[in-house]
Design a protein around this motif. Structure first.
Motif, PDB file in Angstrom:
ATOM      1  N   LEU A  91       0.819  -1.218   0.000  1.00  0.00           N
ATOM      2  CA  LEU A  91       0.000   0.000   0.000  1.00  0.00           C
ATOM      3  C   LEU A  91       0.851   1.265   0.000  1.00  0.00           C
ATOM      4  CD1 LEU A  91      -2.857  -0.958   2.507  1.00  0.00           C
ATOM      5  CD2 LEU A  91      -3.043  -0.703   0.032  1.00  0.00           C
ATOM      6  N   GLY A  92       2.160   1.097   0.191  1.00  0.00           N
ATOM      7  CA  GLY A  92       3.068   2.249   0.140  1.00  0.00           C
ATOM      8  C   GLY A  92       3.094   3.092   1.396  1.00  0.00           C
ATOM      9  N   VAL A  93       2.889   2.463   2.557  1.00  0.00           N
ATOM     10  CA  VAL A  93       2.932   3.196   3.827  1.00  0.00           C
ATOM     11  C   VAL A  93       4.325   3.798   4.010  1.00  0.00           C
ATOM     12  CG1 VAL A  93       2.823   2.959   6.342  1.00  0.00           C
ATOM     13  CG2 VAL A  93       1.131   1.810   4.897  1.00  0.00           C
ATOM     14  N   ASN A  94       4.370   5.035   4.471  1.00  0.00           N
ATOM     15  CA  ASN A  94       5.614   5.802   4.540  1.00  0.00           C
ATOM     16  C   ASN A  94       6.670   5.179   5.450  1.00  0.00           C
ATOM     17  OD1 ASN A  94       7.225   8.168   3.963  1.00  0.00           O
ATOM     18  ND2 ASN A  94       6.766   8.839   6.048  1.00  0.00           N
ATOM     19  N   LYS A  95       6.268   4.741   6.645  1.00  0.00           N
ATOM     20  CA  LYS A  95       7.219   4.145   7.585  1.00  0.00           C
ATOM     21  C   LYS A  95       6.555   3.001   8.328  1.00  0.00           C
ATOM     22  CE  LYS A  95      10.806   5.306  10.924  1.00  0.00           C
ATOM     23  NZ  LYS A  95      11.468   6.387  11.684  1.00  0.00           N
ATOM     24  N   ILE A  96       7.233   1.843   8.330  1.00  0.00           N
ATOM     25  CA  ILE A  96       6.680   0.637   8.945  1.00  0.00           C
ATOM     26  C   ILE A  96       7.686   0.071   9.939  1.00  0.00           C
ATOM     27  CG2 ILE A  96       5.730  -1.665   8.539  1.00  0.00           C
ATOM     28  CD1 ILE A  96       5.396  -0.735   5.541  1.00  0.00           C
ATOM     29  N   THR A  97       7.285  -0.001  11.208  1.00  0.00           N
ATOM     30  CA  THR A  97       8.097  -0.628  12.248  1.00  0.00           C
ATOM     31  C   THR A  97       7.390  -1.897  12.689  1.00  0.00           C
ATOM     32  OG1 THR A  97       9.036   1.454  13.053  1.00  0.00           O
ATOM     33  CG2 THR A  97       9.002  -0.393  14.601  1.00  0.00           C
ATOM     34  N   VAL A  98       8.143  -2.999  12.769  1.00  0.00           N
ATOM     35  CA  VAL A  98       7.522  -4.290  13.085  1.00  0.00           C
ATOM     36  C   VAL A  98       8.260  -4.981  14.225  1.00  0.00           C
ATOM     37  CG1 VAL A  98       6.620  -6.456  12.134  1.00  0.00           C
ATOM     38  CG2 VAL A  98       7.005  -4.498  10.617  1.00  0.00           C
ATOM     39  N   LYS A  99       7.502  -5.555  15.138  1.00  0.00           N
ATOM     40  CA  LYS A  99       8.065  -6.343  16.223  1.00  0.00           C
ATOM     41  C   LYS A  99       8.385  -7.740  15.709  1.00  0.00           C
ATOM     42  CE  LYS A  99       6.711  -8.664  20.493  1.00  0.00           C
ATOM     43  NZ  LYS A  99       5.634  -8.875  21.489  1.00  0.00           N
ATOM     44  N   ALA A 100       9.630  -8.186  15.936  1.00  0.00           N
ATOM     45  CA  ALA A 100      10.038  -9.533  15.521  1.00  0.00           C
ATOM     46  C   ALA A 100      10.044 -10.464  16.725  1.00  0.00           C
ATOM     47  CB  ALA A 100      11.422  -9.489  14.892  1.00  0.00           C
ATOM     48  N   GLN A 101       9.613 -11.711  16.478  1.00  0.00           N
ATOM     49  CA  GLN A 101       9.624 -12.712  17.541  1.00  0.00           C
ATOM     50  C   GLN A 101      10.994 -13.362  17.701  1.00  0.00           C
ATOM     51  OE1 GLN A 101       7.136 -13.362  19.590  1.00  0.00           O
ATOM     52  NE2 GLN A 101       5.760 -11.927  18.609  1.00  0.00           N
ATOM     53  N   ASN A 102      11.703 -13.482  16.588  1.00  0.00           N
ATOM     54  CA  ASN A 102      13.015 -14.133  16.606  1.00  0.00           C
ATOM     55  C   ASN A 102      13.816 -13.662  15.390  1.00  0.00           C
ATOM     56  OD1 ASN A 102      12.072 -15.786  14.345  1.00  0.00           O
ATOM     57  ND2 ASN A 102      10.952 -16.971  15.872  1.00  0.00           N
ATOM     58  N   ASP A 103      15.055 -14.137  15.275  1.00  0.00           N
ATOM     59  CA  ASP A 103      15.928 -13.691  14.188  1.00  0.00           C
ATOM     60  C   ASP A 103      15.397 -14.111  12.818  1.00  0.00           C
ATOM     61  OD1 ASP A 103      17.627 -12.477  15.955  1.00  0.00           O
ATOM     62  OD2 ASP A 103      19.027 -14.159  16.078  1.00  0.00           O
ATOM     63  N   TYR A 104      14.813 -15.306  12.737  1.00  0.00           N
ATOM     64  CA  TYR A 104      14.262 -15.776  11.451  1.00  0.00           C
ATOM     65  C   TYR A 104      13.117 -14.865  11.011  1.00  0.00           C
ATOM     66  CZ  TYR A 104      11.975 -18.806   8.031  1.00  0.00           C
ATOM     67  OH  TYR A 104      11.399 -19.309   6.890  1.00  0.00           O
ATOM     68  N   HIS A 105      12.245 -14.541  11.943  1.00  0.00           N
ATOM     69  CA  HIS A 105      11.140 -13.627  11.671  1.00  0.00           C
ATOM     70  C   HIS A 105      11.682 -12.273  11.200  1.00  0.00           C
ATOM     71  CE1 HIS A 105       7.342 -11.467  13.458  1.00  0.00           C
ATOM     72  NE2 HIS A 105       7.313 -11.496  12.138  1.00  0.00           N
ATOM     73  N   ALA A 106      12.720 -11.800  11.873  1.00  0.00           N
ATOM     74  CA  ALA A 106      13.319 -10.505  11.520  1.00  0.00           C
ATOM     75  C   ALA A 106      13.869 -10.513  10.100  1.00  0.00           C
ATOM     76  CB  ALA A 106      14.429 -10.160  12.517  1.00  0.00           C
ATOM     77  N   LYS A 107      14.528 -11.608   9.707  1.00  0.00           N
ATOM     78  CA  LYS A 107      15.083 -11.706   8.349  1.00  0.00           C
ATOM     79  C   LYS A 107      13.986 -11.616   7.300  1.00  0.00           C
ATOM     80  CE  LYS A 107      19.238 -14.372   9.467  1.00  0.00           C
ATOM     81  NZ  LYS A 107      19.928 -15.690   9.337  1.00  0.00           N
ATOM     82  N   ILE A 108      12.873 -12.285   7.559  1.00  0.00           N
ATOM     83  CA  ILE A 108      11.750 -12.235   6.617  1.00  0.00           C
ATOM     84  C   ILE A 108      11.200 -10.815   6.523  1.00  0.00           C
ATOM     85  CG2 ILE A 108       9.386 -13.027   6.185  1.00  0.00           C
ATOM     86  CD1 ILE A 108      10.152 -15.680   7.495  1.00  0.00           C
ATOM     87  N   LEU A 109      11.039 -10.169   7.673  1.00  0.00           N
ATOM     88  CA  LEU A 109      10.509  -8.797   7.694  1.00  0.00           C
ATOM     89  C   LEU A 109      11.421  -7.846   6.921  1.00  0.00           C
ATOM     90  CD1 LEU A 109       9.376  -8.654  11.431  1.00  0.00           C
ATOM     91  CD2 LEU A 109       7.890  -8.783   9.416  1.00  0.00           C
ATOM     92  N   ASP A 110      12.726  -8.029   7.069  1.00  0.00           N
ATOM     93  CA  ASP A 110      13.682  -7.203   6.312  1.00  0.00           C
ATOM     94  C   ASP A 110      13.521  -7.419   4.815  1.00  0.00           C
ATOM     95  OD1 ASP A 110      14.972  -5.805   8.360  1.00  0.00           O
ATOM     96  OD2 ASP A 110      16.320  -7.475   8.781  1.00  0.00           O
TER      97      ASP A 110
END
Length: 221
Positions: A91-110
């Motif tokens: 949707l093109g949101v200007n800034k998105i901050t996401v809580k990661a549960q673990n390092d694998y989750h964080a890699k996917i979010l990145d």
């Protein structure tokens, strides 16, 4: 202009963010699938809405694209966290901050385009670990996987000595960026500045260097 925020997921982490942003006078849209949680925050957030954040239509109807900063604080449902982030990116949101549960989750979010990924449980664990090592370690904040910033009370080995005398940068690879002396904060300390009892140093460096600095200078025997 006030910034507009949206907090998706009103568990302990998301609820805390929602409360603090609201306390600071920000416009906050709170979103959660749980009606009880929404009822808790309807008098705290500017708007509190029951909704499925993985549904693009729902987020479009809420005008999420026009929000300055969206925080995805979904708790234990990693799939919902990832799907919500995908929708926000598309949707093109200007800034998105996401809580990661673990390092694998964080890699996917990145990889899918989250602008900032946070690890609140891990970071809090590290801060607590540092604080219980010594009463001289006041605070700890991770800047990246390998670098941090710490606030440390001047140890006995440091009192009466100058920054250049201790040669902190050469000996430990760390940089003193500020010194707090009571209510006064010296944000441009000189090498000749002498450290006094109860001075608090704000130090930046690689984690391995900070650990050595803490062991050898900060923690009193």
């Amino acid at each position: 202009m006030k910034k507009e925020f949206a907090v998706i997921g009103l568990g302990r982490f998301g609820g805390s963010i929602c409360q603090e942003l609201s306390r600071e006078g920000m416009e906050v849209l709170a979103i959660d699938k749980n009606e009880e949680r929404i009822n808790e925050f309807k008098n705290i957030a500017s708007h509190a809405v029951i909704g499925d954040s993985t549904d693009e239509t729902v987020l479009k109807e809420l005008g999420i694209k026009n929000i300055d900063h969206v925080i995805v604080a979904i708790g234990d449902n990693i799939q919902a966290s990832i799907l919500t982030t995908v929708v926000l990116v598309e949707l093109g949101v200007n800034k998105i901050t996401v809580k990661a549960q673990n390092d694998y989750h964080a890699k996917i979010l990145d990889k899918i385009g989250a602008h900032h990924v946070v690890h609140p449980e891990r970071d809090m664990g590290r801060r607590i670990a540092h604080s219980i090592i010594s009463n001289n370690i006041v605070d700890y904040l991770e800047l990246s996987d390998d670098h941090s910033i710490v606030e440390v009370k001047a140890g006995k080995k440091m009192i009466g000595k100058s920054i250049i005398g201790l040669d902190i940068r050469a000996n430990y690879g760390c940089t003193v960026v500020a010194i707090k002396q009571g209510k006064h904060i010296n944000v441009s300390p000189t090498p000749e500045d002498t450290l006094r009892e109860d001075d608090i140093l704000v130090v930046v460096g690689a984690d391995k260097d900070i650990a050595r600095f803490e062991r050898q200078l900060v923690i009193d025997d």
